[in-house]
Design an enzyme around this catalytic site. Structure first.
Site, PDB file in Angstrom:
ATOM      1  N   ASP A  31       0.847  -1.198   0.000  1.00  0.00           N
ATOM      2  CA  ASP A  31       0.000   0.000   0.000  1.00  0.00           C
ATOM      3  C   ASP A  31       0.883   1.247   0.000  1.00  0.00           C
ATOM      4  O   ASP A  31       1.908   1.298   0.678  1.00  0.00           O
ATOM      5  CB  ASP A  31      -0.916  -0.014   1.238  1.00  0.00           C
ATOM      6  CG  ASP A  31      -2.067   0.962   1.106  1.00  0.00           C
ATOM      7  OD1 ASP A  31      -3.217   0.512   1.005  1.00  0.00           O
ATOM      8  OD2 ASP A  31      -1.807   2.201   1.116  1.00  0.00           O
ATOM      9  N   ASN A  91     -12.992  -3.307   2.445  1.00  0.00           N
ATOM     10  CA  ASN A  91     -13.918  -2.190   2.615  1.00  0.00           C
ATOM     11  C   ASN A  91     -14.898  -2.158   1.445  1.00  0.00           C
ATOM     12  O   ASN A  91     -14.484  -2.156   0.281  1.00  0.00           O
ATOM     13  CB  ASN A  91     -13.140  -0.868   2.675  1.00  0.00           C
ATOM     14  CG  ASN A  91     -12.259  -0.783   3.908  1.00  0.00           C
ATOM     15  OD1 ASN A  91     -12.663  -1.213   4.994  1.00  0.00           O
ATOM     16  ND2 ASN A  91     -11.065  -0.248   3.766  1.00  0.00           N
ATOM     17  N   HIS A 104     -10.187  -5.201  -3.278  1.00  0.00           N
ATOM     18  CA  HIS A 104      -8.847  -5.471  -2.761  1.00  0.00           C
ATOM     19  C   HIS A 104      -8.966  -5.902  -1.318  1.00  0.00           C
ATOM     20  O   HIS A 104      -9.828  -5.419  -0.575  1.00  0.00           O
ATOM     21  CB  HIS A 104      -7.936  -4.249  -2.886  1.00  0.00           C
ATOM     22  CG  HIS A 104      -8.562  -2.969  -2.414  1.00  0.00           C
ATOM     23  ND1 HIS A 104      -9.504  -2.285  -3.158  1.00  0.00           N
ATOM     24  CD2 HIS A 104      -8.410  -2.276  -1.269  1.00  0.00           C
ATOM     25  CE1 HIS A 104      -9.877  -1.210  -2.499  1.00  0.00           C
ATOM     26  NE2 HIS A 104      -9.248  -1.183  -1.336  1.00  0.00           N
TER      27      HIS A 104
HETATM   28  P1  5GP Z   1      -9.760   1.329   0.379  1.00  0.00           P
HETATM   29  O1  5GP Z   1      -9.876   2.552   1.236  1.00  0.00           O
HETATM   30  O2  5GP Z   1     -10.441   1.514  -0.962  1.00  0.00           O
HETATM   31  O3  5GP Z   1     -10.150   0.070   1.063  1.00  0.00           O
HETATM   32  O4  5GP Z   1      -8.203   1.176   0.120  1.00  0.00           O
HETATM   33  C1  5GP Z   1      -7.516   1.754  -0.944  1.00  0.00           C
HETATM   34  C2  5GP Z   1      -6.056   1.687  -0.588  1.00  0.00           C
HETATM   35  O5  5GP Z   1      -5.299   1.920  -1.761  1.00  0.00           O
HETATM   36  C3  5GP Z   1      -5.617   2.723   0.438  1.00  0.00           C
HETATM   37  O6  5GP Z   1      -5.064   2.065   1.570  1.00  0.00           O
HETATM   38  C4  5GP Z   1      -4.584   3.562  -0.315  1.00  0.00           C
HETATM   39  O7  5GP Z   1      -3.515   3.969   0.500  1.00  0.00           O
HETATM   40  C5  5GP Z   1      -4.149   2.626  -1.430  1.00  0.00           C
HETATM   41  N1  5GP Z   1      -3.699   3.296  -2.642  1.00  0.00           N
HETATM   42  C6  5GP Z   1      -4.326   4.326  -3.285  1.00  0.00           C
HETATM   43  N2  5GP Z   1      -3.644   4.666  -4.384  1.00  0.00           N
HETATM   44  C7  5GP Z   1      -2.577   3.823  -4.455  1.00  0.00           C
HETATM   45  C8  5GP Z   1      -1.503   3.695  -5.387  1.00  0.00           C
HETATM   46  O8  5GP Z   1      -1.387   4.416  -6.378  1.00  0.00           O
HETATM   47  N3  5GP Z   1      -0.578   2.715  -5.130  1.00  0.00           N
HETATM   48  C9  5GP Z   1      -0.682   1.886  -4.039  1.00  0.00           C
HETATM   49  N4  5GP Z   1       0.282   0.969  -3.888  1.00  0.00           N
HETATM   50  N5  5GP Z   1      -1.680   1.994  -3.148  1.00  0.00           N
HETATM   51  C10 5GP Z   1      -2.623   2.946  -3.347  1.00  0.00           C
END
Ligand code: 5GP
Length: 118
Positions: A31, A91, A104
């Protein structure tokens, strides 16, 4: 056709990110904003927007996400249940804090994790 998600671009190698794990159905990478010493995202190669929108057709992919989690935990040295351990989080939607519309699984480890989560 709608624009690719950021995760699809990583999977398709359009955005560089070292993969922690990859098989036919899923890929995993760190992440960008880790919430624990280990914070890996395990992502299906097929776009499923969020877990509640998966169908029976996605059964093998859903299983592959969890099987990958165990392999990644072992690889990163956090599988031992008595000394380490890990948490998986998915989530779905606004109240859960979903920000990327590409299913994810978060794998969090490397420190004690509070329960209940915030
Ligand atoms: P969500 O909040 O949708 O469950 O999680 C999305 C996750 O994706 C977050 O923890 C955020 O930090 C991560 N994330 C967002 N953009 C990127 C990216 O460009 N690269 C990586 N490796 N992680 C990302």
């Amino acid at each position: 056709m709608s624009e690719k998600t950021i995760f699809q671009k990583i999977i398709d190698r359009e955005i560089p990110a070292p993969l922690v794990y990859e098989d036919d159905l899923v890929a995993a990478f760190h992440d960008i904003a880790p919430q624990a010493p280990i914070h890996v995202l395990i992502v299906p190669k097929k776009l499923i927007p969020r877990v509640g929108e998966a169908t029976l057709e996605d059964q093998a992919t859903l299983g592959a996400l969890l099987l990958a989690a165990g392999k990644i935990a072992e690889k990163l040295g956090v599988k031992d249940r008595s000394t380490e351990g890990f948490r998986l989080v998915i989530n779905h939607g606004k109240n859960a804090g979903e920000t990327v519309p590409h299913l994810h699984v978060h794998l969090l480890a490397g420190r004690p994790l509070d329960w209940p989560p915030g």
